[in-house]
Design a protein around this motif. Structure first.
Motif, PDB file in Angstrom:
ATOM      1  N   CYS A  81       1.251  -1.244  -0.326  1.00  0.00           N
ATOM      2  CA  CYS A  81       0.368   0.222   0.299  1.00  0.00           C
ATOM      3  C   CYS A  81       1.064   1.440   0.055  1.00  0.00           C
ATOM      4  CB  CYS A  81      -0.579  -0.058   1.212  1.00  0.00           C
ATOM      5  SG  CYS A  81      -1.611  -1.434   0.910  1.00  0.00           S
ATOM      6  N   GLN A  82       0.294   2.415   0.011  1.00  0.00           N
ATOM      7  CA  GLN A  82       1.035   3.206  -0.399  1.00  0.00           C
ATOM      8  C   GLN A  82       1.547   4.172   1.022  1.00  0.00           C
ATOM      9  OE1 GLN A  82       1.142   5.723  -2.703  1.00  0.00           O
ATOM     10  NE2 GLN A  82       2.339   6.907  -1.090  1.00  0.00           N
ATOM     11  N   ASP A  83       1.510   3.513   2.258  1.00  0.00           N
ATOM     12  CA  ASP A  83       1.686   3.890   3.584  1.00  0.00           C
ATOM     13  C   ASP A  83       3.068   2.802   3.414  1.00  0.00           C
ATOM     14  OD1 ASP A  83       0.724   1.208   3.505  1.00  0.00           O
ATOM     15  OD2 ASP A  83      -0.488   2.326   5.599  1.00  0.00           O
ATOM     16  N   GLY A  84       4.056   1.379   3.137  1.00  0.00           N
ATOM     17  CA  GLY A  84       4.690   1.174   3.340  1.00  0.00           C
ATOM     18  C   GLY A  84       3.783  -0.294   3.527  1.00  0.00           C
ATOM     19  N   SER A  85       2.591  -0.587   3.660  1.00  0.00           N
ATOM     20  CA  SER A  85       1.944  -1.937   4.508  1.00  0.00           C
ATOM     21  C   SER A  85       1.783  -2.957   3.477  1.00  0.00           C
ATOM     22  CB  SER A  85       1.311  -1.464   5.599  1.00  0.00           C
ATOM     23  OG  SER A  85      -0.058  -0.510   4.875  1.00  0.00           O
ATOM     24  N   TYR A  86       1.150  -3.926   3.815  1.00  0.00           N
ATOM     25  CA  TYR A  86       1.300  -4.836   2.703  1.00  0.00           C
ATOM     26  C   TYR A  86      -0.511  -5.457   2.926  1.00  0.00           C
ATOM     27  CZ  TYR A  86       5.537  -4.953   0.529  1.00  0.00           C
ATOM     28  OH  TYR A  86       6.958  -4.837   0.896  1.00  0.00           O
ATOM     29  N   ARG A  87      -1.304  -5.619   2.321  1.00  0.00           N
ATOM     30  CA  ARG A  87      -2.706  -6.485   2.225  1.00  0.00           C
ATOM     31  C   ARG A  87      -2.329  -7.402   1.722  1.00  0.00           C
ATOM     32  NH1 ARG A  87      -5.406  -2.631   4.804  1.00  0.00           N
ATOM     33  NH2 ARG A  87      -7.327  -5.083   4.895  1.00  0.00           N
ATOM     34  N   TRP A  88      -3.333  -8.521   1.576  1.00  0.00           N
ATOM     35  CA  TRP A  88      -3.320  -9.675   1.494  1.00  0.00           C
ATOM     36  C   TRP A  88      -4.519 -10.159   1.029  1.00  0.00           C
ATOM     37  CZ3 TRP A  88      -1.205 -14.352   1.563  1.00  0.00           C
ATOM     38  CH2 TRP A  88       0.637 -13.891   2.061  1.00  0.00           C
ATOM     39  N   ALA A 100      -3.803 -10.567 -26.053  1.00  0.00           N
ATOM     40  CA  ALA A 100      -2.377 -10.818 -24.863  1.00  0.00           C
ATOM     41  C   ALA A 100      -2.129  -9.515 -23.734  1.00  0.00           C
ATOM     42  CB  ALA A 100      -1.428  -9.413 -25.849  1.00  0.00           C
ATOM     43  N   ARG A 101      -3.020 -10.305 -22.786  1.00  0.00           N
ATOM     44  CA  ARG A 101      -3.894  -9.258 -21.487  1.00  0.00           C
ATOM     45  C   ARG A 101      -4.217 -11.017 -20.638  1.00  0.00           C
ATOM     46  NH1 ARG A 101      -7.970  -4.504 -23.420  1.00  0.00           N
ATOM     47  NH2 ARG A 101      -6.987  -2.714 -23.585  1.00  0.00           N
ATOM     48  N   ILE A 102      -4.391 -10.226 -19.341  1.00  0.00           N
ATOM     49  CA  ILE A 102      -4.452 -11.206 -18.347  1.00  0.00           C
ATOM     50  C   ILE A 102      -6.065  -9.810 -17.539  1.00  0.00           C
ATOM     51  CG2 ILE A 102      -4.169 -11.849 -15.764  1.00  0.00           C
ATOM     52  CD1 ILE A 102      -0.824 -12.745 -17.516  1.00  0.00           C
ATOM     53  N   TYR A 103      -6.715 -10.733 -17.578  1.00  0.00           N
ATOM     54  CA  TYR A 103      -7.999  -9.837 -16.881  1.00  0.00           C
ATOM     55  C   TYR A 103      -8.070 -10.308 -15.310  1.00  0.00           C
ATOM     56  CZ  TYR A 103      -9.554  -8.314 -20.741  1.00  0.00           C
ATOM     57  OH  TYR A 103      -9.903  -7.771 -21.845  1.00  0.00           O
ATOM     58  N   GLY A 104      -8.100  -9.158 -13.571  1.00  0.00           N
ATOM     59  CA  GLY A 104      -7.958 -10.158 -12.506  1.00  0.00           C
ATOM     60  C   GLY A 104      -8.964  -9.776 -12.124  1.00  0.00           C
ATOM     61  N   ILE A 105      -9.739 -10.547 -11.198  1.00  0.00           N
ATOM     62  CA  ILE A 105     -10.267 -10.287 -10.031  1.00  0.00           C
ATOM     63  C   ILE A 105      -9.524  -9.858  -8.930  1.00  0.00           C
ATOM     64  CG2 ILE A 105     -12.569 -10.308  -9.481  1.00  0.00           C
ATOM     65  CD1 ILE A 105     -13.296 -11.472 -11.633  1.00  0.00           C
ATOM     66  N   GLY A 106      -9.761  -9.656  -7.697  1.00  0.00           N
ATOM     67  CA  GLY A 106      -9.007  -9.700  -6.465  1.00  0.00           C
ATOM     68  C   GLY A 106     -10.379  -9.609  -5.282  1.00  0.00           C
ATOM     69  N   ARG A 107     -10.281 -10.384  -4.261  1.00  0.00           N
ATOM     70  CA  ARG A 107     -10.137  -9.955  -2.936  1.00  0.00           C
ATOM     71  C   ARG A 107      -9.908  -9.563  -1.485  1.00  0.00           C
ATOM     72  NH1 ARG A 107     -16.409 -10.401  -3.296  1.00  0.00           N
ATOM     73  NH2 ARG A 107     -16.849 -11.451  -5.248  1.00  0.00           N
ATOM     74  N   ASP A 108     -10.139  -8.473  -0.953  1.00  0.00           N
ATOM     75  CA  ASP A 108      -8.894  -8.283   0.076  1.00  0.00           C
ATOM     76  C   ASP A 108      -9.851  -9.957   1.246  1.00  0.00           C
ATOM     77  OD1 ASP A 108      -7.512  -7.612   1.717  1.00  0.00           O
ATOM     78  OD2 ASP A 108      -8.233  -5.199   3.322  1.00  0.00           O
ATOM     79  N   VAL A 109      -8.472 -10.167   1.707  1.00  0.00           N
ATOM     80  CA  VAL A 109      -7.978 -11.215   2.783  1.00  0.00           C
ATOM     81  C   VAL A 109      -7.611 -10.971   3.831  1.00  0.00           C
ATOM     82  CG1 VAL A 109      -9.191 -12.526   0.673  1.00  0.00           C
ATOM     83  CG2 VAL A 109      -6.928 -13.180   1.315  1.00  0.00           C
ATOM     84  N   THR A 110      -6.823  -9.369   3.756  1.00  0.00           N
ATOM     85  CA  THR A 110      -6.063  -9.740   5.247  1.00  0.00           C
ATOM     86  C   THR A 110      -6.521  -9.998   6.388  1.00  0.00           C
ATOM     87  OG1 THR A 110      -5.436  -7.491   3.416  1.00  0.00           O
ATOM     88  CG2 THR A 110      -5.057  -7.449   6.183  1.00  0.00           C
ATOM     89  N   SER A 111      -7.981  -9.973   6.705  1.00  0.00           N
ATOM     90  CA  SER A 111      -8.614 -10.407   8.044  1.00  0.00           C
ATOM     91  C   SER A 111      -8.174 -11.555   8.122  1.00  0.00           C
ATOM     92  CB  SER A 111      -9.366  -9.381   8.454  1.00  0.00           C
ATOM     93  OG  SER A 111      -9.639  -8.267   8.164  1.00  0.00           O
ATOM     94  N   ARG A 112      -8.336 -12.303   6.963  1.00  0.00           N
ATOM     95  CA  ARG A 112      -8.414 -13.678   7.465  1.00  0.00           C
ATOM     96  C   ARG A 112      -7.381 -14.107   7.718  1.00  0.00           C
ATOM     97  NH1 ARG A 112      -7.570 -17.857   3.643  1.00  0.00           N
ATOM     98  NH2 ARG A 112      -8.041 -16.714   1.333  1.00  0.00           N
TER      99      ARG A 112
END
Length: 640
Positions: A81-88, A100-112
């Motif tokens: 993240c911008q503040d240097g921390s990381y999110r799962w 020649a592309r890759i499509y991605g869908i992401g969910r935040d699982v940091t709490s888990r």
């Protein structure tokens, strides 16, 4: 704004389009908000620069796989993240090779992920805390089920030191029966799937003794979320289990004893009531007609009628008393049989004559189908007639007027069957399990339609079993009549062969020249008797005292007929004949064999035939019967 951006703008999930050059081409506002970075900043650098150093190789490999056209359903990595921390983030990525592309869908699982890490740390601290626990066995397994740690409590409970057990399979502490069903593997699978597996079972110590334990198996995870292994906690519950079992056994025994006492008391009351009724009823007629006949003032017809009534009731009382005495002898084991060669056709015909008048009085037709080839058995003719008479009397008693009673005698393989069928009301289904119990009647009330003490079928069962046979009820459906079937072992002699003089002539006339017979029995007297009888008929007889000796003979000699005992030390006759049938030569596989044994129950005869014998003969055997058995076996040689 391009169409993709319009779609991305509406999604609450983090969405991106990644080019094959490893630069983001497009991200949505949800992505920006999640990591606290602007789209311009994210699009300006290769995506890998935003990954946690520990996740870069894993992420690059997944992207390369996707570039080959392989979608990735779940890719977990940490995004800076911008503040240097990381999110799962948990990503699902799909390739678009044409673009020649890759499509991605992401969910935040940091709490888990944080929760999982906290849980792993707690488990690790727990493991360190319980290393010194003595009351509980605590140990760890790797993912393959091999033991990796072992505390002092486990050493005390299972008997293995740490050096002895480390690297051993988890299944070593399970009983053989649990190992056979894969209990250890099932327990690990359940723990991995559900987070824990509880078990309460018997376990095995190093010295082979068993103890009862309850335990919990839980999975251990790496920081990455990968399964690292399992931890097991168990405690000895043997003493508690024994106390519970003893208490349960005592309660069950007390309950059973109470029910049995109540049942016995009830049956006793019913029996005494029935006995009183059955004895007093004929006495009433006897006493009454005796008083009427005493003055001598009746005409001759009434006198004749009165005498017949007295005679009939005296016979009824005699029968009741005989049944009671027979049952007493059976219970005390003092009822003996006068065995001889019995022609069943004569026995059945005599029994039919005895009940003929009773059947005629109710206009019941008596039919008999008697097979002349199934007539000979070894037994007590009087007792066999008692069996048939009891069944016929019962059938006539419960068959309504104008009904039908049928007796069928037939041979079925190595035994004979006598069936007695009627067209009466049948047996109530709830009474079927008790049909052969003594003093039990389907209707013991004071309003019952039929008399009796409830001993007839019990006597039938006991006498049949004394003859080495069995009795069963067939088609017990209520309202469809009843059929009782007697099975008795067939005697291979003809009736005339029972005469001693004719037997001696049979021995002299019989010849088994060129027939080599192997006799196997661990009793010397039995071997000698059989040898003498068969040598009198010119047979060549070889004897063996054990199955091992017999097998050695069969390997070197050409044997025509085999006669073997069943009950022998080390290896019985069942195992012996199975080995004979597995020998290499065709002669051994097909050699005619007779089982000569003291095990004379129907199930013993069936087991002998299923094991590989052609004939089952119960001891003691008459010499003439032995000769006939061998004659029948020689016929099998000719047929083969």
């Amino acid at each position: 704004m391009i169409p993709e951006a319009q779609f991305f703008h509406l999604s609450l999930d983090a969405l991106y389009i990644l080019g094959f050059d490893n630069y983001f081409q497009l991200i949505n506002p949800a992505f920006e908000k999640l990591v606290g970075r602007s789209a311009a900043e994210i699009l300006s650098k290769p995506f890998i620069e935003f990954m946690h150093p520990d996740d870069r190789l894993l992420t690059l490999n997944a992207v390369e796989e996707c570039k080959k056209g392989i979608p990735i359903n779940s890719l977990e990595n940490r995004f800076q993240c911008q503040d240097g921390s990381y999110r799962w983030l948990d990503w699902t990525i799909y390739p678009a090779l044409a673009e020649a592309r890759i499509y991605g869908i992401g969910r935040d699982v940091t709490s888990r992920k944080h929760m999982e890490e906290t849980q792993r740390d707690a488990e690790e601290r727990l493991r360190m805390m319980v290393e010194s626990v003595q009351e509980y066995a605590i140990f760890s397994l790797n993912t393959d089920g091999y033991i990796s740690t072992w505390n002092t409590g486990a050493e005390r409970l299972f008997g293995y030191t740490e050096n002895e057990i480390l690297g051993q399979s988890f299944g070593i502490i399970y009983t053989p029966e649990d190992r056979a069903i894969g209990a250890a593997v099932k327990e690990m699978s359940k723990a991995a799937e559900t987070g824990r597996a509880e078990d309460v079972r018997w376990h095995l110590r190093k010295d082979g003794s068993r103890f009862f334990a309850d335990g919990v198996l839980a999975p251990i995870y790496e920081k990455t979320g990968a399964l690292r292994g399992f931890t097991k906690v168990a405690r000895d519950m043997t003493e508690r289990k024994q106390i519970e079992e003893e208490r349960s056994h005592v309660l069950e025994s007390e309950s059973l004893a109470r029910r049995e006492a109540e049942r016995a008391s009830h049956l006793k009351d019913e029996f005494l009531l029935t006995l009183s009724h059955e004895l007093r009823t004929p006495l009433n007629a006897i006493l009454g007609w005796s008083h009427l006949l005493r003055p001598g003032k009746m005409d001759q017809d009434k006198i004749e009628h009165g005498l017949k009534v007295i005679e009939r009731n005296v016979r009824s009382q005699v029968q009741l008393i005989d049944d009671l005495l027979d049952m007493s002898r059976m219970i005390s084991g003092k009822l003996n049989l006068n065995r001889q060669c019995v022609d069943l056709i004569s026995v059945i015909e005599s029994a039919l004559e005895t009940v003929y008048l009773s059947a005629q009085a109710k206009k019941i037709s008596l039919d008999a189908v008697l097979d002349p080839f199934a007539s000979n058995v070894s037994g007590d003719s009087a007792r066999l007639q008692q069996i048939i008479w009891n069944l016929l009397s019962n059938a006539i008693k419960f068959t309504p007027k104008g009904g039908r009673v049928e007796v069928v005698l037939q041979r079925v393989e190595s035994h004979v069957e006598i069936s007695v069928s009627d067209t009466g009301p049948g047996i109530p289904p709830e009474f079927v399990p008790y049909i052969f119990d003594r003093f039990r009647q389907a209707d013991s009330s004071t309003t019952r339609n039929h008399g009796g003490l409830g001993l007839g079928l019990a006597i039938v069962k006991h006498l049949t079993e004394l003859h080495g046979g069995s009795v069963r009820l067939k088609s017990p459906s209520n309202g469809q009549g009843a059929t009782f079937i007697i099975e008795l072992p067939l005697m291979v002699l003809k009736p005339e062969d029972c005469d001693a003089d004719i037997f001696m002539n049979a021995v002299v006339d019989s010849t088994f020249e060129n027939v080599k017979i192997l006799v196997v029995d661990d009793e010397p007297d039995t071997r000698e008797l059989i040898k003498v009888v068969l040598e009198e008929c010119h047979a060549e007889v070889i004897t063996a005292a054990s199955s091992q000796q017999a097998l050695e003979v069969l390997e070197h000699d050409q044997i025509d007929i085999l006669i073997s005992d069943i009950g022998m030390p080390e290896e019985d006759g069942y195992q012996f004949i199975q080995k004979v049938r597995r020998l290499g030569s065709e002669t051994s596989k097909n050699i005619p064999a007779a089982a000569l044994t003291a095990y004379a129950r129907p199930e013993d005869r069936q087991r002998a035939l299923l094991s590989g014998y052609q004939i089952h003969i119960a001891k003691p055997i008459e010499p003439s019967e032995l000769i006939t058995v061998v004659s029948n076996l020689t016929k099998l040689i000719l047929q083969g």
